[in-house]
Design a protein around this motif. Sequence first.
Motif, mmCIF file in Angstrom:
data_model
loop_
_atom_site.group_PDB
_atom_site.id
_atom_site.type_symbol
_atom_site.label_atom_id
_atom_site.label_comp_id
_atom_site.label_asym_id
_atom_site.label_seq_id
_atom_site.Cartn_x
_atom_site.Cartn_y
_atom_site.Cartn_z
ATOM 1 N N MET A 18 0.805 -1.214 0.000
ATOM 2 C CA MET A 18 0.000 0.000 0.000
ATOM 3 C C MET A 18 0.841 1.267 0.000
ATOM 4 O O MET A 18 0.351 2.354 0.307
ATOM 5 C CB MET A 18 -0.946 -0.012 1.208
ATOM 6 C CG MET A 18 -1.969 -1.128 1.171
ATOM 7 S SD MET A 18 -3.086 -0.991 -0.257
ATOM 8 C CE MET A 18 -2.825 -2.580 -1.049
ATOM 9 N N GLY A 19 2.121 1.135 -0.307
ATOM 10 C CA GLY A 19 2.965 2.311 -0.452
ATOM 11 C C GLY A 19 3.440 2.931 0.845
ATOM 12 O O GLY A 19 3.949 4.060 0.836
ATOM 13 N N LEU A 20 3.301 2.231 1.961
ATOM 14 C CA LEU A 20 3.746 2.745 3.259
ATOM 15 C C LEU A 20 5.094 2.128 3.612
ATOM 16 O O LEU A 20 5.297 0.924 3.443
ATOM 17 C CB LEU A 20 2.717 2.440 4.347
ATOM 18 C CG LEU A 20 1.293 2.938 4.093
ATOM 19 C CD1 LEU A 20 0.377 2.544 5.244
ATOM 20 C CD2 LEU A 20 1.265 4.447 3.883
ATOM 21 N N THR A 21 5.995 2.918 4.134
ATOM 22 C CA THR A 21 7.349 2.427 4.413
ATOM 23 C C THR A 21 7.849 2.757 5.812
ATOM 24 O O THR A 21 8.909 2.293 6.205
ATOM 25 C CB THR A 21 8.341 3.029 3.401
ATOM 26 O OG1 THR A 21 8.285 4.465 3.489
ATOM 27 C CG2 THR A 21 7.993 2.610 1.973
ATOM 28 N N ASN A 22 7.104 3.554 6.562
ATOM 29 C CA ASN A 22 7.573 4.069 7.850
ATOM 30 C C ASN A 22 7.038 3.195 8.988
ATOM 31 O O ASN A 22 5.882 3.320 9.398
ATOM 32 C CB ASN A 22 7.106 5.522 8.012
ATOM 33 C CG ASN A 22 7.814 6.220 9.156
ATOM 34 O OD1 ASN A 22 8.374 5.589 10.036
ATOM 35 N ND2 ASN A 22 7.765 7.537 9.149
ATOM 36 N N LEU A 23 7.885 2.311 9.500
ATOM 37 C CA LEU A 23 7.488 1.368 10.549
ATOM 38 C C LEU A 23 8.274 1.646 11.823
ATOM 39 O O LEU A 23 9.498 1.766 11.803
ATOM 40 C CB LEU A 23 7.753 -0.072 10.084
ATOM 41 C CG LEU A 23 7.506 -1.196 11.098
ATOM 42 C CD1 LEU A 23 6.033 -1.246 11.522
ATOM 43 C CD2 LEU A 23 7.939 -2.544 10.509
ATOM 44 N N VAL A 24 7.547 1.748 12.940
ATOM 45 C CA VAL A 24 8.166 1.945 14.254
ATOM 46 C C VAL A 24 7.708 0.815 15.175
ATOM 47 O O VAL A 24 6.507 0.523 15.260
ATOM 48 C CB VAL A 24 7.799 3.319 14.858
ATOM 49 C CG1 VAL A 24 8.449 3.472 16.234
ATOM 50 C CG2 VAL A 24 8.230 4.447 13.938
ATOM 51 N N LEU A 25 8.651 0.195 15.857
ATOM 52 C CA LEU A 25 8.367 -0.920 16.765
ATOM 53 C C LEU A 25 8.659 -0.488 18.196
ATOM 54 O O LEU A 25 9.729 0.058 18.476
ATOM 55 C CB LEU A 25 9.223 -2.133 16.397
ATOM 56 C CG LEU A 25 9.151 -2.599 14.943
ATOM 57 C CD1 LEU A 25 10.176 -3.691 14.687
ATOM 58 C CD2 LEU A 25 7.745 -3.077 14.603
ATOM 59 N N ILE A 26 7.716 -0.757 19.072
ATOM 60 C CA ILE A 26 7.894 -0.422 20.483
ATOM 61 C C ILE A 26 8.106 -1.705 21.266
ATOM 62 O O ILE A 26 7.209 -2.545 21.382
ATOM 63 C CB ILE A 26 6.674 0.345 21.039
ATOM 64 C CG1 ILE A 26 6.474 1.645 20.243
ATOM 65 C CG2 ILE A 26 6.836 0.640 22.517
ATOM 66 C CD1 ILE A 26 5.219 2.378 20.602
ATOM 67 N N ASN A 27 9.310 -1.879 21.759
ATOM 68 C CA ASN A 27 9.680 -3.040 22.584
ATOM 69 C C ASN A 27 9.207 -4.369 21.999
ATOM 70 O O ASN A 27 8.496 -5.138 22.661
ATOM 71 C CB ASN A 27 9.102 -2.885 24.001
ATOM 72 C CG ASN A 27 9.798 -1.787 24.779
ATOM 73 O OD1 ASN A 27 10.974 -1.506 24.569
ATOM 74 N ND2 ASN A 27 9.068 -1.155 25.687
ATOM 75 N N PRO A 28 9.580 -4.694 20.755
ATOM 76 C CA PRO A 28 9.216 -6.011 20.224
ATOM 77 C C PRO A 28 9.932 -7.106 21.012
ATOM 78 O O PRO A 28 11.055 -6.908 21.479
ATOM 79 C CB PRO A 28 9.703 -5.954 18.775
ATOM 80 C CG PRO A 28 10.827 -4.947 18.796
ATOM 81 C CD PRO A 28 10.439 -3.932 19.824
ATOM 82 N N ARG A 29 9.272 -8.242 21.148
ATOM 83 C CA ARG A 29 9.886 -9.328 21.927
ATOM 84 C C ARG A 29 11.173 -9.797 21.278
ATOM 85 O O ARG A 29 12.157 -10.100 21.966
ATOM 86 C CB ARG A 29 8.907 -10.499 22.054
ATOM 87 C CG ARG A 29 9.451 -11.649 22.915
ATOM 88 C CD ARG A 29 8.479 -12.799 22.979
ATOM 89 N NE ARG A 29 8.342 -13.445 21.701
ATOM 90 C CZ ARG A 29 9.111 -14.457 21.269
ATOM 91 N NH1 ARG A 29 10.091 -14.917 22.030
ATOM 92 N NH2 ARG A 29 8.910 -15.001 20.087
#
Length: 244
Positions: free
Chosen positions: A28-39
């Motif tokens: 879908m053309g989205l590229t900005n991913l932020v992860l908060i404390n992934p296991r």
Amino acid sequence: MLSNIRIVLVQTFHPGNIGATARAMKTMGLTNLVLINPRQFPDEEATRLSAGATDVIDNARVVTHLEEAVADCVQVVGASARLRSLPLPHFDEPDDMAESVTQNAQSAPVALVFGRERSGLTNDEIRCCTHQVSIPANPDYGILNLSQAVQILAYEVHRAWRKRDDSDYAYQQPTESTPPSREQMTHFQAHLGRLMQQSGFITQPHARTEEQLQALFTRAQPSRKELSLLRGLLSSLESHLPER
């Protein structure tokens, strides 16, 4: 504009869901991913399930707190499967959310926040949001996988963006669907008229019959490839007619 839309995942347990989310985003053309404390991240399972969206995975930012992930955002939409008693604006329909998000993303960052696989977002995390959105589903079984929820909302965002007047999106058209030129249609109609006379279907030029057939093929809107097939069929039939 799409680069201003941030997907935020809070404490994702299964690394495969991070990869599937990256895939859903990139389609879908989205590229900005932020992860908060992934296991667990980085992880081979995340890379594998990204199915080629490795650039989204490689550029993902990992932070400790939700506040840090959305501090610069002018709109933060928390995805929640259940209504909260918090006094936040709530989007009943994802397409309404998408229109608002794409409007704000024209000039500043916005975020769509998704919670844990099992328990979603906490009330404190919802309080960090400016809006809530839910995905209408079967009331008897409204359980969506994390990446499925991302895919649905990402699609609605992309759809809202496509519909904007300033969108530069170009719909893909298969080569086979290219319409024939006027010259190609004229040659086809002349070939058809000649064969109708040679076969005895008509014994002399008949304007009414030819006009009706012309109208028929105009309504059918054959592609260049389809017209070529029809010309081949006419040639094959023509070769079996006795010489006159």
